[in-house]
Design a protein around this motif. Structure first.
Motif, PDB file in Angstrom:
ATOM      1  N   ARG A 133       0.793  -1.227   0.000  1.00  9.69           N
ATOM      2  CA  ARG A 133       0.000   0.000   0.000  1.00  9.69           C
ATOM      3  C   ARG A 133       0.831   1.286   0.000  1.00  9.69           C
ATOM      4  NH1 ARG A 133      -4.525   2.104  -1.987  1.00  9.69           N
ATOM      5  NH2 ARG A 133      -5.042   4.016  -0.902  1.00  9.69           N
ATOM      6  N   PRO A 134       1.895   1.383   0.805  1.00 10.85           N
ATOM      7  CA  PRO A 134       2.640   2.660   0.802  1.00 10.85           C
ATOM      8  C   PRO A 134       3.141   3.054  -0.584  1.00 10.85           C
ATOM      9  CG  PRO A 134       3.275   1.335   2.689  1.00 10.85           C
ATOM     10  CD  PRO A 134       2.424   0.453   1.825  1.00 10.85           C
ATOM     11  N   GLN A 135       3.717   2.074  -1.321  1.00  6.26           N
ATOM     12  CA  GLN A 135       4.230   2.389  -2.658  1.00  6.26           C
ATOM     13  C   GLN A 135       3.100   2.686  -3.637  1.00  6.26           C
ATOM     14  OE1 GLN A 135       4.950  -0.330  -0.711  1.00  6.26           O
ATOM     15  NE2 GLN A 135       6.859  -1.291  -1.401  1.00  6.26           N
ATOM     16  N   VAL A 136       2.026   1.899  -3.552  1.00  7.50           N
ATOM     17  CA  VAL A 136       0.907   2.066  -4.477  1.00  7.50           C
ATOM     18  C   VAL A 136       0.202   3.406  -4.251  1.00  7.50           C
ATOM     19  CG1 VAL A 136      -1.385   1.164  -5.051  1.00  7.50           C
ATOM     20  CG2 VAL A 136       0.550  -0.407  -4.828  1.00  7.50           C
ATOM     21  N   LYS A 137      -0.068   3.745  -2.996  1.00  7.65           N
ATOM     22  CA  LYS A 137      -0.740   5.010  -2.695  1.00  7.65           C
ATOM     23  C   LYS A 137       0.104   6.199  -3.149  1.00  7.65           C
ATOM     24  CE  LYS A 137      -2.396   7.883   1.108  1.00  7.65           C
ATOM     25  NZ  LYS A 137      -2.441   8.067   2.583  1.00  7.65           N
ATOM     26  N   THR A 168     -10.986  -1.212   4.579  1.00  3.91           N
ATOM     27  CA  THR A 168     -11.840  -0.066   4.249  1.00  3.91           C
ATOM     28  C   THR A 168     -11.079   1.252   4.128  1.00  3.91           C
ATOM     29  OG1 THR A 168     -13.890  -1.038   5.066  1.00  3.91           O
ATOM     30  CG2 THR A 168     -13.741   1.370   5.101  1.00  3.91           C
ATOM     31  N   PRO A 169     -10.130   1.587   5.018  1.00  5.79           N
ATOM     32  CA  PRO A 169      -9.411   2.855   4.824  1.00  5.79           C
ATOM     33  C   PRO A 169      -8.714   2.950   3.466  1.00  5.79           C
ATOM     34  CG  PRO A 169      -9.024   2.004   7.034  1.00  5.79           C
ATOM     35  CD  PRO A 169      -9.739   0.922   6.286  1.00  5.79           C
ATOM     36  N   LEU A 175     -11.212   5.471  -3.574  1.00  5.73           N
ATOM     37  CA  LEU A 175     -12.422   6.120  -4.072  1.00  5.73           C
ATOM     38  C   LEU A 175     -12.233   7.640  -4.144  1.00  5.73           C
ATOM     39  CD1 LEU A 175     -15.193   4.145  -2.124  1.00  5.73           C
ATOM     40  CD2 LEU A 175     -14.622   3.926  -4.550  1.00  5.73           C
ATOM     41  N   GLU A 176     -11.566   8.188  -3.152  1.00  8.73           N
ATOM     42  CA  GLU A 176     -11.374   9.633  -3.109  1.00  8.73           C
ATOM     43  C   GLU A 176     -10.438  10.111  -4.213  1.00  8.73           C
ATOM     44  OE1 GLU A 176     -11.275  12.877   0.426  1.00  8.73           O
ATOM     45  OE2 GLU A 176     -10.106  11.055   0.727  1.00  8.73           O
ATOM     46  N   MET A 177      -9.441   9.306  -4.566  1.00  7.92           N
ATOM     47  CA  MET A 177      -8.503   9.698  -5.611  1.00  7.92           C
ATOM     48  C   MET A 177      -9.038   9.433  -7.012  1.00  7.92           C
ATOM     49  SD  MET A 177      -4.652   8.861  -4.187  1.00  7.92           S
ATOM     50  CE  MET A 177      -4.975   7.312  -3.349  1.00  7.92           C
ATOM     51  N   ALA A 178      -9.988   8.501  -7.137  1.00  6.18           N
ATOM     52  CA  ALA A 178     -10.455   8.081  -8.457  1.00  6.18           C
ATOM     53  C   ALA A 178     -11.351   9.127  -9.097  1.00  6.18           C
ATOM     54  CB  ALA A 178     -11.207   6.760  -8.341  1.00  6.18           C
ATOM     55  N   ASP A 179     -11.242   9.239 -10.414  1.00  2.00           N
ATOM     56  CA  ASP A 179     -12.147  10.085 -11.193  1.00  2.00           C
ATOM     57  C   ASP A 179     -13.351   9.295 -11.679  1.00  2.00           C
ATOM     58  OD1 ASP A 179     -10.501  12.629 -11.410  1.00  2.00           O
ATOM     59  OD2 ASP A 179      -9.074  11.144 -12.171  1.00  2.00           O
ATOM     60  N   ILE A 180     -13.159   8.001 -11.908  1.00  2.00           N
ATOM     61  CA  ILE A 180     -14.222   7.104 -12.362  1.00  2.00           C
ATOM     62  C   ILE A 180     -14.079   5.795 -11.589  1.00  2.00           C
ATOM     63  CG2 ILE A 180     -15.183   5.818 -14.323  1.00  2.00           C
ATOM     64  CD1 ILE A 180     -13.761   8.078 -16.077  1.00  2.00           C
ATOM     65  N   VAL A 181     -15.198   5.283 -11.077  1.00  2.00           N
ATOM     66  CA  VAL A 181     -15.193   4.028 -10.320  1.00  2.00           C
ATOM     67  C   VAL A 181     -16.148   3.049 -10.982  1.00  2.00           C
ATOM     68  CG1 VAL A 181     -15.811   2.924  -8.122  1.00  2.00           C
ATOM     69  CG2 VAL A 181     -14.618   5.131  -8.127  1.00  2.00           C
TER      70      VAL A 181
END
Length: 311
Positions: A133-137, A168-169, A175-181
């Protein structure tokens, strides 16, 4: 020229009909989408991980052969590449068993060059895995800062049902970073116990991002978006050989449509119109339908050639 960067797992899919293996092909959710985009002539790069073995080399060679930059695929020297067994039922839907031997995930990659309106495609467990997660985020944040369009396919499998609270976090950050889900009815049933597009959109999605695609297998596709836009799209009937990769290629077709029709980050921020949604969903359905007509995980070469001839 705009490009697409995918990030996700790689895996060797061994496909069974009955008890007999009938095909082995490299796969993974974002991987399958990137192969289709590479075949369609879209500049593409993939970030992932694999083992230092014959399967891992096959994965990298397969990307390169399909015009996808594989320089972002990390090779773990002391690990075996993951495998999945996919058992097709009478309706050609697949049941999976996964095998993974990566004792020390340590994703380490150089960021590809990302420009405004490039597209980053991500999803599945890889996008929320606490180990990487750290690298991906950090990569998602970098892509967003560069003006890229972020497309998130939730693709939450039942095997992680008991991890929803813990994960969930990470899901909410995506979700917050995505433009389309995009997500399926199965995803949201597992995660939230909800089974209709409106309740999922209102309670789980719209606070974070306004553009939502809800798929239900052969049932109509639901779109919910900014400006109270909502529309239902019947799924094209097609003779199905295998549904493996159908959702992945829906994603690929949608992203292909973003580039084909010149849809930019500003367009998405301002709210897409009905004609634009119609064009994007049509591309998504065309890719998914083609994938389902063969035992491959991606679009076939004839379809890809028709796209390259009519960009």
């Amino acid at each position: 020229m705009r490009k697409v960067i995918g990030i996700g797992e790689t895996i060797l899919d061994i496909i069974f009909r009955g008890d007999q293996p009938i095909r082995a092909v490299p796969g993974g959710s974002a991987f399958n989408a990137m192969i289709s985009l590479g075949r369609a002539g879209v500049p593409a790069a993939f970030i992932s991980e694999t083992g230092n073995d014959r399967v891992g080399q096959n994965v990298k060679n397969y990307l390169t052969a399909n015009h996808v930059d594989a320089s972002g695929v990390c090779v773990f020297p002391d690990s075996k590449s993951p495998l999945s067994l996919a058992f097709l039922d009478d309706q050609n839907n697949a049941e999976y068993i996964f095998y993974k031997d990566h004792p020390h995930d340590r994703l380490d990659f150089s960021y590809p060059e990302i420009g405004p309106d490039d597209v980053v495609l991500f999803g599945s467990y890889f996008a929320i895995n606490p180990v990487v997660r750290p690298q991906v985020k950090t990569f998602f944040e970098y892509a967003k800062s560069r003006g890229a369009i972020l497309y998130y396919d939730v693709n939450y499998r039942a095997s992680h049902r008991n991890e929803v609270v813990k994960l969930t976090p990470n899901i909410l950050e995506n979700l917050e970073m995505a433009d389309i889900v995009r997500g399926s009815d199965e995803d949201f049933s597992i995660m939230y116990g909800k089974n209709d597009a409106d309740s999922v959109y209102r309670s789980e999605i719209s606070f974070y991002t306004k553009n939502f695609i809800y798929t239900r297998g052969s049932q109509p596709i639901e779109v919910r978006a900014a400006g109270n836009f909502g529309k239902q799209y019947p799924v094209q009937e097609t003779e199905t050989v295998s549904t493996i990769g159908a959702g992945d290629n829906f994603n690929a077709g949608f992203v292909y449509g973003l580039i084909k029709y010149g849809i930019t980050h500003a367009d998405i921020d301002n709210g897409l119109g009905e004609q634009q949604w119609d064009q994007l969903i049509a591309c998504a359905q065309a890719f998914a339908a083609n994938c389902c007509q063969s035992i491959n995980n991606s679009i076939d070469e004839d379809f890809a050639q028709s796209l390259r001839n009519n960009p």
